[in-house]
Design a protein around this motif. Structure first.
Motif, mmCIF file in Angstrom:
data_model
loop_
_atom_site.group_PDB
_atom_site.id
_atom_site.type_symbol
_atom_site.label_atom_id
_atom_site.label_comp_id
_atom_site.label_asym_id
_atom_site.label_seq_id
_atom_site.Cartn_x
_atom_site.Cartn_y
_atom_site.Cartn_z
ATOM 1 N N SER A 1 0.854 -1.183 0.000
ATOM 2 C CA SER A 1 0.000 0.000 0.000
ATOM 3 C C SER A 1 0.890 1.234 0.000
ATOM 4 N N GLN A 2 0.321 2.374 -0.319
ATOM 5 C CA GLN A 2 1.110 3.613 -0.305
ATOM 6 C C GLN A 2 1.686 3.870 1.079
ATOM 7 N N LEU A 3 0.899 3.618 2.114
ATOM 8 C CA LEU A 3 1.357 3.843 3.480
ATOM 9 C C LEU A 3 2.493 2.892 3.832
ATOM 10 N N SER A 4 2.349 1.636 3.463
ATOM 11 C CA SER A 4 3.388 0.645 3.721
ATOM 12 C C SER A 4 4.689 1.024 3.018
ATOM 13 N N ILE A 5 4.580 1.458 1.779
ATOM 14 C CA ILE A 5 5.762 1.878 1.022
ATOM 15 C C ILE A 5 6.408 3.092 1.677
ATOM 16 N N ALA A 6 5.593 4.063 2.099
ATOM 17 C CA ALA A 6 6.128 5.277 2.729
ATOM 18 C C ALA A 6 6.885 4.957 4.013
ATOM 19 N N VAL A 7 6.298 4.127 4.868
ATOM 20 C CA VAL A 7 6.948 3.772 6.140
ATOM 21 C C VAL A 7 8.231 2.990 5.874
ATOM 22 N N SER A 8 8.174 2.022 4.961
ATOM 23 C CA SER A 8 9.361 1.230 4.630
ATOM 24 C C SER A 8 10.489 2.107 4.101
ATOM 25 N N LEU A 9 10.153 3.036 3.203
ATOM 26 C CA LEU A 9 11.173 3.925 2.649
ATOM 27 C C LEU A 9 11.756 4.861 3.703
ATOM 28 N N ALA A 10 10.929 5.293 4.651
ATOM 29 C CA ALA A 10 11.419 6.177 5.716
ATOM 30 C C ALA A 10 12.409 5.438 6.621
ATOM 31 N N PHE A 11 12.079 4.187 6.989
ATOM 32 C CA PHE A 11 13.018 3.374 7.763
ATOM 33 C C PHE A 11 14.305 3.160 6.951
ATOM 34 N N ASP A 12 14.145 2.812 5.687
ATOM 35 C CA ASP A 12 15.282 2.525 4.819
ATOM 36 C C ASP A 12 16.175 3.740 4.634
ATOM 37 N N ALA A 13 15.583 4.927 4.539
ATOM 38 C CA ALA A 13 16.374 6.149 4.361
ATOM 39 C C ALA A 13 17.312 6.375 5.541
ATOM 40 N N ILE A 14 16.815 6.161 6.751
ATOM 41 C CA ILE A 14 17.670 6.328 7.932
ATOM 42 C C ILE A 14 18.756 5.256 7.940
ATOM 43 N N ALA A 15 18.367 4.002 7.693
ATOM 44 C CA ALA A 15 19.329 2.891 7.721
ATOM 45 C C ALA A 15 20.404 3.038 6.641
ATOM 46 N N THR A 16 20.025 3.539 5.478
ATOM 47 C CA THR A 16 20.979 3.683 4.369
ATOM 48 C C THR A 16 21.863 4.912 4.534
ATOM 49 N N ASP A 17 21.237 6.055 4.834
ATOM 50 C CA ASP A 17 21.993 7.307 4.930
ATOM 51 C C ASP A 17 22.817 7.416 6.201
ATOM 52 N N PHE A 18 22.369 6.746 7.262
ATOM 53 C CA PHE A 18 23.053 6.825 8.559
ATOM 54 C C PHE A 18 23.197 5.423 9.150
ATOM 55 N N PRO A 19 24.034 4.561 8.549
ATOM 56 C CA PRO A 19 24.146 3.167 9.008
ATOM 57 C C PRO A 19 24.673 3.038 10.435
ATOM 58 N N GLU A 20 25.293 4.077 10.950
ATOM 59 C CA GLU A 20 25.821 4.036 12.315
ATOM 60 C C GLU A 20 24.730 4.246 13.369
ATOM 61 N N VAL A 21 23.533 4.631 12.950
ATOM 62 C CA VAL A 21 22.434 4.920 13.869
ATOM 63 C C VAL A 21 21.560 3.676 14.040
ATOM 64 N N ASP A 22 21.353 3.273 15.290
ATOM 65 C CA ASP A 22 20.457 2.160 15.592
ATOM 66 C C ASP A 22 19.024 2.657 15.599
ATOM 67 N N ILE A 23 18.092 1.814 15.141
ATOM 68 C CA ILE A 23 16.667 2.150 15.166
ATOM 69 C C ILE A 23 15.962 1.085 15.984
#
Length: 148
Positions: free
Chosen positions: A118-140
């Motif tokens: 769904s659009q919401l699922s894609i948005a949330v997944s991409l938001a998590f992925d953006a943090i994990a990709t751009d800032f791999p040193e940051v734990d979530i």
């Protein structure tokens, strides 16, 4: 206030951890109420860093929404806020997301349950992925709490 209660319950003094408290208020939709008097459901976000609240936001979530929509959009808003703070150079080593439903967040992140998503699922997944990709040193981390 509810913000004070939430901050007292969480370990928000943890150094360099950004704490994101998400919640929502779902108003029952009643078609008999005139449109001008209908209320929107709302999502809320409180951000805490180094022991103090740094932002507090409330947004309308729509008139006909379910719990997944409320949790999903508040999670998305929180993750976007975290990403912006990381981009600005805040010394964040850990992002802690507090949600009223870890199961909904987990389902939104799952690609198995929705082949196209769904659009919401894609948005949330991409938001998590953006943090994990751009800032791999940051734990979530994602934790559950009761909606007060």
């Amino acid at each position: 206030t509810n913000t004070t209660i939430l901050l007292n319950l969480a370990p928000v003094r943890e150094p360099n951890a950004l704490h994101l408290f998400t919640a929502g208020v779902k108003h029952k939709f009643d078609p008999n109420v005139p449109i001008l008097h209908r209320t929107h459901s709302h999502i809320a976000l409180v951000t805490a860093f180094n022991g103090r609240a740094v932002t507090s936001k409330t947004r309308a979530a729509g008139r006909r929404v379910n719990e997944e929509t409320i949790v999903g959009w508040s999670t998305f808003l929180a993750l976007v806020k975290a990403h912006k703070k990381l981009q600005k150079g805040w010394p964040i080593s850990k992002v802690v997301l507090y949600t009223t439903s870890q199961l909904i967040v987990k389902n939104l992140m799952s690609t198995n349950s929705k082949p196209l998503g769904s659009q919401l699922s894609i948005a949330v997944s991409l938001a998590f992925d953006a943090i994990a990709t751009d800032f791999p040193e940051v734990d979530i981390e994602s934790l559950a709490f009761c909606n007060l």
